[in-house]
Design a protein around this motif. Structure first.
Motif, PDB file in Angstrom:
ATOM      1  N   ALA B  39      32.117  64.885  93.905  1.00 23.32           N
ATOM      2  CA  ALA B  39      32.678  63.591  93.512  1.00 23.32           C
ATOM      3  C   ALA B  39      33.326  62.969  94.741  1.00 23.32           C
ATOM      4  O   ALA B  39      33.825  63.674  95.621  1.00 23.32           O
ATOM      5  CB  ALA B  39      33.706  63.765  92.402  1.00 23.32           C
ATOM      6  N   GLY B  72      23.102  58.432  95.520  1.00 22.91           N
ATOM      7  CA  GLY B  72      22.571  58.763  94.191  1.00 22.91           C
ATOM      8  C   GLY B  72      21.366  59.685  94.275  1.00 22.91           C
ATOM      9  O   GLY B  72      21.167  60.559  93.422  1.00 22.91           O
ATOM     10  N   ASP B  75      22.137  63.251  94.295  1.00 19.46           N
ATOM     11  CA  ASP B  75      22.792  63.705  93.077  1.00 19.46           C
ATOM     12  C   ASP B  75      24.313  63.490  93.077  1.00 19.46           C
ATOM     13  O   ASP B  75      25.040  64.208  92.396  1.00 19.46           O
ATOM     14  CB  ASP B  75      22.466  65.181  92.817  1.00 19.46           C
ATOM     15  CG  ASP B  75      22.246  65.425  91.326  1.00 19.46           C
ATOM     16  OD1 ASP B  75      21.889  64.466  90.619  1.00 19.46           O
ATOM     17  OD2 ASP B  75      22.464  66.565  90.864  1.00 19.46           O
ATOM     18  N   GLN B  77      26.984  61.554  91.595  1.00 18.85           N
ATOM     19  CA  GLN B  77      27.036  60.722  90.389  1.00 18.85           C
ATOM     20  C   GLN B  77      28.420  60.172  90.083  1.00 18.85           C
ATOM     21  O   GLN B  77      28.582  59.337  89.206  1.00 18.85           O
ATOM     22  CB  GLN B  77      26.546  61.533  89.183  1.00 18.85           C
ATOM     23  CG  GLN B  77      25.168  62.121  89.403  1.00 18.85           C
ATOM     24  CD  GLN B  77      24.662  62.886  88.202  1.00 18.85           C
ATOM     25  OE1 GLN B  77      25.400  63.081  87.226  1.00 18.85           O
ATOM     26  NE2 GLN B  77      23.421  63.334  88.257  1.00 18.85           N
ATOM     27  N   LYS B  78      29.413  60.686  90.797  1.00 22.35           N
ATOM     28  CA  LYS B  78      30.786  60.283  90.476  1.00 22.35           C
ATOM     29  C   LYS B  78      31.474  59.700  91.708  1.00 22.35           C
ATOM     30  O   LYS B  78      31.764  60.405  92.673  1.00 22.35           O
ATOM     31  CB  LYS B  78      31.584  61.490  89.973  1.00 22.35           C
ATOM     32  CG  LYS B  78      31.162  61.922  88.564  1.00 22.35           C
ATOM     33  CD  LYS B  78      31.773  63.258  88.193  1.00 22.35           C
ATOM     34  CE  LYS B  78      31.102  64.372  88.965  1.00 22.35           C
ATOM     35  NZ  LYS B  78      31.373  65.726  88.446  1.00 22.35           N
ATOM     36  N   THR B 100      24.184  53.756  92.360  1.00 23.45           N
ATOM     37  CA  THR B 100      23.603  54.222  91.107  1.00 23.45           C
ATOM     38  C   THR B 100      23.042  55.636  91.229  1.00 23.45           C
ATOM     39  O   THR B 100      22.840  56.140  92.329  1.00 23.45           O
ATOM     40  CB  THR B 100      22.458  53.299  90.650  1.00 23.45           C
ATOM     41  OG1 THR B 100      21.466  53.265  91.669  1.00 23.45           O
ATOM     42  CG2 THR B 100      22.947  51.886  90.370  1.00 23.45           C
ATOM     43  N   TYR B 101      22.812  56.265  90.076  1.00 20.45           N
ATOM     44  CA  TYR B 101      22.128  57.565  90.027  1.00 20.45           C
ATOM     45  C   TYR B 101      21.224  57.561  88.794  1.00 20.45           C
ATOM     46  O   TYR B 101      21.372  56.711  87.912  1.00 20.45           O
ATOM     47  CB  TYR B 101      23.138  58.711  89.947  1.00 20.45           C
ATOM     48  CG  TYR B 101      23.877  58.801  88.629  1.00 20.45           C
ATOM     49  CD1 TYR B 101      24.970  57.979  88.365  1.00 20.45           C
ATOM     50  CD2 TYR B 101      23.466  59.705  87.637  1.00 20.45           C
ATOM     51  CE1 TYR B 101      25.640  58.053  87.165  1.00 20.45           C
ATOM     52  CE2 TYR B 101      24.137  59.781  86.422  1.00 20.45           C
ATOM     53  CZ  TYR B 101      25.231  58.954  86.191  1.00 20.45           C
ATOM     54  OH  TYR B 101      25.883  59.033  84.997  1.00 20.45           O
ATOM     55  N   ASP B 103      20.190  59.386  85.472  1.00 16.51           N
ATOM     56  CA  ASP B 103      20.746  60.355  84.526  1.00 16.51           C
ATOM     57  C   ASP B 103      19.632  61.208  83.906  1.00 16.51           C
ATOM     58  O   ASP B 103      18.846  60.725  83.093  1.00 16.51           O
ATOM     59  CB  ASP B 103      21.523  59.612  83.431  1.00 16.51           C
ATOM     60  CG  ASP B 103      22.323  60.579  82.569  1.00 16.51           C
ATOM     61  OD1 ASP B 103      22.117  61.804  82.674  1.00 16.51           O
ATOM     62  OD2 ASP B 103      23.168  60.093  81.792  1.00 16.51           O
ATOM     63  N   LYS B 111      22.072  54.539  86.268  1.00 14.71           N
ATOM     64  CA  LYS B 111      23.438  54.211  85.867  1.00 14.71           C
ATOM     65  C   LYS B 111      24.328  54.049  87.090  1.00 14.71           C
ATOM     66  O   LYS B 111      24.065  54.634  88.132  1.00 14.71           O
ATOM     67  CB  LYS B 111      23.991  55.323  84.976  1.00 14.71           C
ATOM     68  CG  LYS B 111      23.232  55.459  83.673  1.00 14.71           C
ATOM     69  CD  LYS B 111      23.856  56.493  82.767  1.00 14.71           C
ATOM     70  CE  LYS B 111      23.087  56.547  81.450  1.00 14.71           C
ATOM     71  NZ  LYS B 111      23.600  57.607  80.559  1.00 14.71           N
ATOM     72  N   SER B 112      25.397  53.286  86.924  1.00 12.45           N
ATOM     73  CA  SER B 112      26.331  53.083  88.022  1.00 12.45           C
ATOM     74  C   SER B 112      27.161  54.342  88.262  1.00 12.45           C
ATOM     75  O   SER B 112      27.618  54.992  87.316  1.00 12.45           O
ATOM     76  CB  SER B 112      27.253  51.902  87.729  1.00 12.45           C
ATOM     77  OG  SER B 112      28.200  51.779  88.773  1.00 12.45           O
ATOM     78  N   SER B 113      27.326  54.683  89.519  1.00  8.47           N
ATOM     79  CA  SER B 113      28.145  55.850  89.873  1.00  8.47           C
ATOM     80  C   SER B 113      29.612  55.473  90.007  1.00  8.47           C
ATOM     81  O   SER B 113      30.489  56.330  89.973  1.00  8.47           O
ATOM     82  CB  SER B 113      27.698  56.420  91.223  1.00  8.47           C
ATOM     83  OG  SER B 113      26.314  56.430  91.356  1.00  8.47           O
ATOM     84  N   ARG B 115      33.214  54.320  89.286  1.00  9.32           N
ATOM     85  CA  ARG B 115      34.169  54.273  88.168  1.00  9.32           C
ATOM     86  C   ARG B 115      35.520  53.833  88.726  1.00  9.32           C
ATOM     87  O   ARG B 115      36.102  54.518  89.567  1.00  9.32           O
ATOM     88  CB  ARG B 115      34.307  55.650  87.528  1.00  9.32           C
ATOM     89  CG  ARG B 115      32.966  56.145  87.011  1.00  9.32           C
ATOM     90  CD  ARG B 115      33.001  57.611  86.710  1.00  9.32           C
ATOM     91  NE  ARG B 115      31.635  58.156  86.759  1.00  9.32           N
ATOM     92  CZ  ARG B 115      31.273  59.320  86.266  1.00  9.32           C
ATOM     93  NH1 ARG B 115      32.171  60.095  85.666  1.00  9.32           N
ATOM     94  NH2 ARG B 115      30.029  59.738  86.365  1.00  9.32           N
TER      95      ARG B 115
END
Lengths: 101, 135
Positions: B39, B72, B75, B77-78, B100-101, B103, B111-113, B115
């Motif tokens: 992350a 992405g 891998d 994703q966060k 993005t990554y 899923d 999906k958007s990574s 947050r």
């Protein structure tokens, strides 16, 4: 005796800009370079400080703005954007340069 | 017992003034090859790393921004971005690049990574990590 002050540190990480602004005199120019250019972003805390300074010209180096994605629409008013040639002009048109590091 | 650890890369520096941002990216890319739970956290001046629209041509420096969007594929994703850090700097989520990554659990939907999290949430994310690498 007009001074050119250059500031190259982010105002959000160091107090370089703040210290510079505490020592400028009327007729001086503050040129923001490198991470110093982050001070011009509209809505940012540093931009409020910058906008409150009177009698001092504020300039920012275009190459450093562009590199950081800071376009004209994101900048506060009253900042003159200069290129490398403009930087040289500021150096020659002022009596001295004070580099705030 | 799984030996997968939660790695958190904490980014607090603006992109061009120092080498930290680029070095962090290099380490993230290396770390991603070891199949750990990765992350990224962006706070303080680190949020400037994700501001879109870099043009480094006049700096004579490499534009490494595309590498962030490629994370992405590794891998990652966060990507946590601190809201307070953005706001203090006059920035919002709209100013950021897209990350993005795909899923795996959702038919490889993109999906958007990114947050956007509060400072309080960021503290919990740090507390929850097994290994923290700071840049």
């Amino acid at each position: 005796m007009a001074l050119l002050h250059t500031v190259n540190k982010s105002p959000y990480e160091r107090n370089t800009l703040e210290s510079c602004l505490n020592h400028v005199q009327e007729g001086d120019t503050v040129l923001l370079i490198e991470d110093g250019v982050y001070a011009v972003i509209k809505g940012g805390r540093a931009a409020d400080v910058l906008a409150s300074v009177k009698g001092v010209k504020i300039a920012a180096l275009s190459a450093d703005l562009k590199a950081r994605g800071i376009t004209a629409d994101k900048m506060i008013d009253g900042v003159e954007v200069v290129d490398y040639g403009g930087f040289v002009d500021l150096v020659t048109s002022n009596d001295k340069v004070q580099a705030w590091l | 017992m799984s030996d997968v650890k939660k790695f958190l890369y904490v980014n607090r520096k603006a992109p061009h003034g120092t080498i930290y941002a680029l070095e962090s990216l290099e380490v993230v890319l290396i770390g991603a090859a070891f199949e750990q739970d990765v992350a990224l956290a962006f706070l303080d001046d680190g949020v400037f790393q994700l501001v879109k629209g870099w043009d480094t041509s006049e700096l004579g420096a490499k534009n490494f921004q595309p590498a962030y969007t490629a994370l992405g594929d590794y891998d990652v994703q966060k990507v946590y971005v601190e809201r307070e850090s953005l706001e203090e700097r006059g920035l919002s989520e709209d100013d950021l690049i897209e990350m993005t990554y795909e899923d795996e659990d959702d038919d490889f939907a993109e999906k958007s990574s990114i947050r956007i999290v509060s400072r309080e949430e960021m503290a919990k994310i740090m507390a929850d990590a097994d290994v923290i690498l700071s840049f």
